[in-house]
Design a protein around this motif. Structure first.
Motif, PDB file in Angstrom:
ATOM      1  N   SER A  23       0.860  -1.187   0.000  1.00 31.29           N
ATOM      2  CA  SER A  23       0.000   0.000   0.000  1.00 31.29           C
ATOM      3  C   SER A  23       0.899   1.241   0.000  1.00 31.29           C
ATOM      4  N   PHE A  24       0.303   2.407  -0.239  1.00 33.42           N
ATOM      5  CA  PHE A  24       1.080   3.635  -0.170  1.00 33.42           C
ATOM      6  C   PHE A  24       1.587   3.864   1.251  1.00 33.42           C
ATOM      7  N   SER A  25       0.810   3.481   2.242  1.00 29.54           N
ATOM      8  CA  SER A  25       1.268   3.577   3.633  1.00 29.54           C
ATOM      9  C   SER A  25       2.503   2.707   3.847  1.00 29.54           C
ATOM     10  N   ASP A  26       2.491   1.507   3.269  1.00 27.56           N
ATOM     11  CA  ASP A  26       3.650   0.621   3.384  1.00 27.56           C
ATOM     12  C   ASP A  26       4.891   1.263   2.770  1.00 27.56           C
ATOM     13  N   VAL A  27       4.727   1.898   1.612  1.00 22.27           N
ATOM     14  CA  VAL A  27       5.850   2.542   0.930  1.00 22.27           C
ATOM     15  C   VAL A  27       6.420   3.650   1.816  1.00 22.27           C
ATOM     16  N   ILE A  28       5.563   4.485   2.336  1.00 22.36           N
ATOM     17  CA  ILE A  28       6.008   5.598   3.177  1.00 22.36           C
ATOM     18  C   ILE A  28       6.732   5.078   4.410  1.00 22.36           C
ATOM     19  N   LEU A  29       6.175   4.065   5.059  1.00 18.34           N
ATOM     20  CA  LEU A  29       6.825   3.502   6.248  1.00 18.34           C
ATOM     21  C   LEU A  29       8.172   2.870   5.903  1.00 18.34           C
ATOM     22  N   ARG A  30       8.243   2.180   4.762  1.00 19.76           N
ATOM     23  CA  ARG A  30       9.503   1.565   4.343  1.00 19.76           C
ATOM     24  C   ARG A  30      10.565   2.624   4.086  1.00 19.76           C
ATOM     25  N   LEU A  31      10.169   3.709   3.424  1.00 13.83           N
ATOM     26  CA  LEU A  31      11.128   4.756   3.076  1.00 13.83           C
ATOM     27  C   LEU A  31      11.554   5.609   4.257  1.00 13.83           C
ATOM     28  N   THR A  32      10.738   5.679   5.271  1.00 14.13           N
ATOM     29  CA  THR A  32      11.050   6.545   6.410  1.00 14.13           C
ATOM     30  C   THR A  32      11.579   5.777   7.617  1.00 14.13           C
ATOM     31  N   LYS A  33      11.696   4.471   7.489  1.00 11.11           N
ATOM     32  CA  LYS A  33      12.192   3.649   8.595  1.00 11.11           C
ATOM     33  C   LYS A  33      13.657   3.991   8.864  1.00 11.11           C
ATOM     34  N   ARG A  34      13.950   4.275  10.123  1.00  6.52           N
ATOM     35  CA  ARG A  34      15.331   4.530  10.515  1.00  6.52           C
ATOM     36  C   ARG A  34      16.016   3.179  10.675  1.00  6.52           C
ATOM     37  N   ARG A  35      17.141   3.040   9.991  1.00  5.14           N
ATOM     38  CA  ARG A  35      17.859   1.776  10.023  1.00  5.14           C
ATOM     39  C   ARG A  35      19.252   1.983  10.584  1.00  5.14           C
ATOM     40  N   SER A  36      19.785   0.948  11.114  1.00  4.24           N
ATOM     41  CA  SER A  36      21.155   0.952  11.591  1.00  4.24           C
ATOM     42  C   SER A  36      22.071   0.634  10.415  1.00  4.24           C
ATOM     43  N   LEU A  37      23.252   1.181  10.425  1.00  2.63           N
ATOM     44  CA  LEU A  37      24.234   0.861   9.398  1.00  2.63           C
ATOM     45  C   LEU A  37      24.547  -0.633   9.410  1.00  2.63           C
ATOM     46  N   LEU A  38      24.429  -1.247  10.554  1.00  2.00           N
ATOM     47  CA  LEU A  38      24.687  -2.685  10.657  1.00  2.00           C
ATOM     48  C   LEU A  38      23.669  -3.509   9.873  1.00  2.00           C
ATOM     49  N   ASP A  39      22.486  -2.952   9.630  1.00  2.00           N
ATOM     50  CA  ASP A  39      21.485  -3.664   8.821  1.00  2.00           C
ATOM     51  C   ASP A  39      21.986  -3.899   7.396  1.00  2.00           C
ATOM     52  N   LEU A  40      22.927  -3.096   6.957  1.00  2.00           N
ATOM     53  CA  LEU A  40      23.430  -3.199   5.588  1.00  2.00           C
ATOM     54  C   LEU A  40      24.679  -4.074   5.462  1.00  2.00           C
ATOM     55  N   ALA A  41      25.222  -4.513   6.577  1.00  2.00           N
ATOM     56  CA  ALA A  41      26.431  -5.331   6.557  1.00  2.00           C
ATOM     57  C   ALA A  41      26.212  -6.590   5.727  1.00  2.00           C
TER      58      ALA A  41
END
Length: 71
Positions: A23-41
């Motif tokens: 949904s558009f809500s899902d897109v917004i939440l996915r794009l605005t989620k604060r992530r840790s740099l470790l999530d990208l390791a």
């Protein structure tokens, strides 16, 4: 639930980023989620040199286009 108003440009940008079943809500939440740099390791561990060179070229081109637009 809340209703918001966005510009046509914002709607089209979100629409392009929308994944199947999202949904558009899902897109917004996915794009605005604060992530840790470790999530990208390890995210790039299976990418070969050719794919990495292509991705880096695309990133540089996108960065250049963005930086020109913001001047």
């Amino acid at each position: 639930m809340k209703t918001i108003t966005i510009s046509i440009d914002a709607y089209e940008a979100l629409s392009k980023l929308k994944r199947p079943g999202e949904s558009f809500s899902d897109v917004i939440l996915r794009l605005t989620k604060r992530r840790s740099l470790l999530d990208l390791a390890g995210v790039w561990r299976d990418v070969n040199d050719e794919e990495l060179d292509k991705a880096m070229k695309e990133i540089r081109e996108a960065w250049l286009k963005w930086s020109i637009k913001t001047e």
